[in-house]
Design an enzyme around this catalytic site. Structure first.
Site, PDB file in Angstrom:
ATOM      1  N   GLY A  10       0.840  -1.194   0.000  1.00 40.29           N
ATOM      2  CA  GLY A  10       0.000   0.000   0.000  1.00 40.29           C
ATOM      3  C   GLY A  10       0.874   1.243   0.000  1.00 40.29           C
ATOM      4  O   GLY A  10       1.909   1.266   0.650  1.00 40.29           O
ATOM      5  N   GLU A 102       5.549  -5.551   5.570  1.00 36.86           N
ATOM      6  CA  GLU A 102       5.863  -6.959   5.858  1.00 36.86           C
ATOM      7  C   GLU A 102       5.943  -7.806   4.587  1.00 36.86           C
ATOM      8  O   GLU A 102       6.796  -8.706   4.494  1.00 36.86           O
ATOM      9  CB  GLU A 102       4.810  -7.555   6.814  1.00 36.86           C
ATOM     10  CG  GLU A 102       3.403  -7.313   6.316  1.00 36.86           C
ATOM     11  CD  GLU A 102       2.307  -8.051   7.091  1.00 36.86           C
ATOM     12  OE1 GLU A 102       2.595  -9.054   7.733  1.00 36.86           O
ATOM     13  OE2 GLU A 102       1.148  -7.597   7.006  1.00 36.86           O
ATOM     14  N   ILE A 125       1.562   2.769   6.960  1.00 38.77           N
ATOM     15  CA  ILE A 125       0.833   3.729   7.798  1.00 38.77           C
ATOM     16  C   ILE A 125       0.393   3.042   9.085  1.00 38.77           C
ATOM     17  O   ILE A 125       0.133   3.699  10.076  1.00 38.77           O
ATOM     18  CB  ILE A 125      -0.388   4.356   7.092  1.00 38.77           C
ATOM     19  CG1 ILE A 125      -1.446   3.310   6.752  1.00 38.77           C
ATOM     20  CG2 ILE A 125       0.015   5.170   5.877  1.00 38.77           C
ATOM     21  CD1 ILE A 125      -2.824   3.929   6.485  1.00 38.77           C
ATOM     22  N   ASP A 126       0.305   1.702   9.074  1.00 41.09           N
ATOM     23  CA  ASP A 126      -0.206   0.975  10.249  1.00 41.09           C
ATOM     24  C   ASP A 126       0.777   0.973  11.421  1.00 41.09           C
ATOM     25  O   ASP A 126       0.397   0.647  12.536  1.00 41.09           O
ATOM     26  CB  ASP A 126      -0.534  -0.472   9.871  1.00 41.09           C
ATOM     27  CG  ASP A 126      -1.738  -0.583   8.951  1.00 41.09           C
ATOM     28  OD1 ASP A 126      -2.312   0.465   8.599  1.00 41.09           O
ATOM     29  OD2 ASP A 126      -2.106  -1.718   8.587  1.00 41.09           O
ATOM     30  N   MET A 168      -7.777   2.567   9.467  1.00 43.60           N
ATOM     31  CA  MET A 168      -6.986   1.408   9.043  1.00 43.60           C
ATOM     32  C   MET A 168      -6.220   0.824  10.231  1.00 43.60           C
ATOM     33  O   MET A 168      -6.077   1.460  11.277  1.00 43.60           O
ATOM     34  CB  MET A 168      -6.061   1.781   7.893  1.00 43.60           C
ATOM     35  CG  MET A 168      -6.813   1.850   6.565  1.00 43.60           C
ATOM     36  SD  MET A 168      -5.712   2.042   5.153  1.00 43.60           S
ATOM     37  CE  MET A 168      -6.864   1.866   3.795  1.00 43.60           C
ATOM     38  N   GLN A 274      -6.800   8.067   4.452  1.00 41.03           N
ATOM     39  CA  GLN A 274      -5.695   8.066   5.434  1.00 41.03           C
ATOM     40  C   GLN A 274      -4.320   7.876   4.793  1.00 41.03           C
ATOM     41  O   GLN A 274      -3.305   8.135   5.398  1.00 41.03           O
ATOM     42  CB  GLN A 274      -5.895   6.927   6.446  1.00 41.03           C
ATOM     43  CG  GLN A 274      -7.113   7.104   7.307  1.00 41.03           C
ATOM     44  CD  GLN A 274      -7.555   5.788   7.929  1.00 41.03           C
ATOM     45  OE1 GLN A 274      -7.189   5.489   9.037  1.00 41.03           O
ATOM     46  NE2 GLN A 274      -8.340   5.001   7.207  1.00 41.03           N
TER      47      GLN A 274
HETATM   48  O1  F6P Z   1      -1.127  -2.338   4.879  1.00 41.65           O
HETATM   49  C1  F6P Z   1      -1.588  -1.076   5.163  1.00 41.65           C
HETATM   50  C2  F6P Z   1      -3.040  -0.940   4.893  1.00 41.65           C
HETATM   51  O2  F6P Z   1      -3.241   0.419   5.025  1.00 41.65           O
HETATM   52  C3  F6P Z   1      -3.958  -1.767   5.777  1.00 41.65           C
HETATM   53  O3  F6P Z   1      -4.317  -1.141   6.964  1.00 41.65           O
HETATM   54  C4  F6P Z   1      -5.158  -1.971   4.906  1.00 41.65           C
HETATM   55  O4  F6P Z   1      -5.873  -3.109   5.264  1.00 41.65           O
HETATM   56  C5  F6P Z   1      -4.544  -2.111   3.566  1.00 41.65           C
HETATM   57  O5  F6P Z   1      -3.395  -1.303   3.569  1.00 41.65           O
HETATM   58  C6  F6P Z   1      -5.472  -1.761   2.437  1.00 41.65           C
HETATM   59  O6  F6P Z   1      -4.762  -1.607   1.264  1.00 41.65           O
HETATM   60  P1  F6P Z   1      -5.289  -1.762  -0.240  1.00 41.65           P
HETATM   61  O7  F6P Z   1      -6.744  -1.497  -0.234  1.00 41.65           O
HETATM   62  O8  F6P Z   1      -4.500  -0.760  -0.982  1.00 41.65           O
HETATM   63  O9  F6P Z   1      -4.951  -3.157  -0.653  1.00 41.65           O
END
Ligand code: F6P
Length: 342
Positions: A10, A102, A125-126, A168, A274
């Site tokens: 992300g 990760e 961001i988490d 998130m 966010q």
């Molecule tokens: O990994 C970070 C994060 O912001 C998570 O909190 C969220 O579940 C995920 O990305 C969503 O990402 P996308 O919709 O871009 O796959």
């Protein structure tokens, strides 16, 4: 040296600050750079752009990533690792600097075992990556969520409503706890502590019995009820790393809270707001420090490591340490938040 840079997973405010830091410091050390497009997808397809001081000028304050990003997993693609090697060979690359969370760094860790020189830069961001006290992008997300909670406060108050704000936070409730404390939330629900909806309702009722006419509940997308599973409005769809697409716990809570308390309730899911837009100063500084430190690690030949923040210092930690398990919310921080519940 010739170095490949990529941003995976992300996107995150501050990624461009890292790229700029890598290129500026690296060019002073005599290195050349290519930037792969869309994370590991660009490495597999050998799709890249030249990165230079000229092409990374004016990006410090910009959100997103000039390279693009994706959740591509080379280990889920036939011949993926060979394709990575081939792209590196064709581009004459000596090392890779993947910037990611990760999943992206998990791929990087495996490539180290294949003999590919890698220095990782932590991004999410988490804020749930182990080995670093903070990741860049987190403070920006917290500020966005806090601003939203402030706005929801005034409308909740005008209408005597309970407003549930979903933020998130897949494994960890860092954004929920920080924005909830900063925004004066009356209940904060996080993945680390499965919740009982009756307790949530009791807490809200207690507050209203004391004279309050509205309440704010902040819930992390990965929070789960004690007697239930993770909530996803997307039918359990997963990405290339096996993660379920989250989102929707606030929908279930809105219904449950209104039914059980009788208080009119509304929910808001902040979602990708966010992750978007300009990074706050803290994230620009942390991203810049990480980018410069990644080149220091390359210059020292210190591969298989991730740059990290410990206290106020930038250090290097083995990728294994960062990937062992997610960094969960500090229990003491949650206890501080609880002082203001109900
Ligand atoms: O990994 C970070 C994060 O912001 C998570 O909190 C969220 O579940 C995920 O990305 C969503 O990402 P996308 O919709 O871009 O796959």
């Amino acid at each position: 040296m010739r170095i490949g840079v990529l941003t995976g997973g992300g996107d995150c405010p501050g990624l461009n600050a890292v790229i700029r830091g890598i290129v500026r410091k690296g060019s002073q050390s005599g290195h050349d750079f290519v930037g792969f497009r869309y994370g590991w997808a660009g490495v597999l397809k050998n799709e890249a752009i030249e990165l230079s001081n000229a092409t990374t000028r004016g990006i410090l304050h910009r959100g997103g990533t000039i390279l693009g990003s994706s959740r591509t997993n080379p280990y889920k693609v036939d011949g993926g690792v060979d394709a990575v090697r081939e792209s590196m060979r064709q581009r004459n690359l000596d090392a890779l600097i993947p910037i990611g969370g990760e999943d992206t760094l998990g791929v990087a860790r495996k490539l180290v075992d294949e003999g590919i020189p890698v220095v990782g830069v932590p991004k999410t961001i988490d804020n749930d990556l182990a080995g670093t006290d903070f990741t860049f992008g987190f403070q920006t997300a917290v500020q966005i969520a806090t601003d939203a909670i402030d706005r929801l406060h005034t409308t909740a108050e005008s209408h005597n409503r309970v407003i549930i704000v979903e933020v998130m936070g897949r494994h960890a409730g860092w954004i929920a706890a920080y924005s909830g404390i900063a925004g004066g939330a009356d209940v904060i629900l996080v993945p680390e502590r499965p919740f009982d909806v009756d307790d949530v309702c009791q807490s809200i009722k207690h507050r209203h019995d004391g004279g309050a006419t509205f309440s704010i509940v902040v819930v992390a997308e990965g929070a789960t009820p004690k007697d239930g599973d993770i909530v996803s409005e997307f039918g359990g769809a997963t990405d290339a790393f096996g993660h379920v697409r989250l989102g929707g716990i606030a929908v279930a809570l809105e219904k449950a809270i209104e039914e059980r308390t009788g208080y009119e309730s509304r929910m808001t899911i902040l979602g990708h707001v966010q992750r978007g837009g300009t990074p706050v100063a803290y994230d620009r500084v942390l991203g810049t420090r990480f980018g410069v430190a990644a080149i220091d690690a390359v210059n020292d030949g210190d591969f298989g490591k991730m740059v990290a923040l410990r206290g106020t210092e930038i250090v290097r930690v083995p990728l294994d340490v960062a990937l062992a398990e997610p960094k969960l919310l500090d229990a003491g921080l949650y206890e501080t938040a609880e002082v203001f519940f109900g």
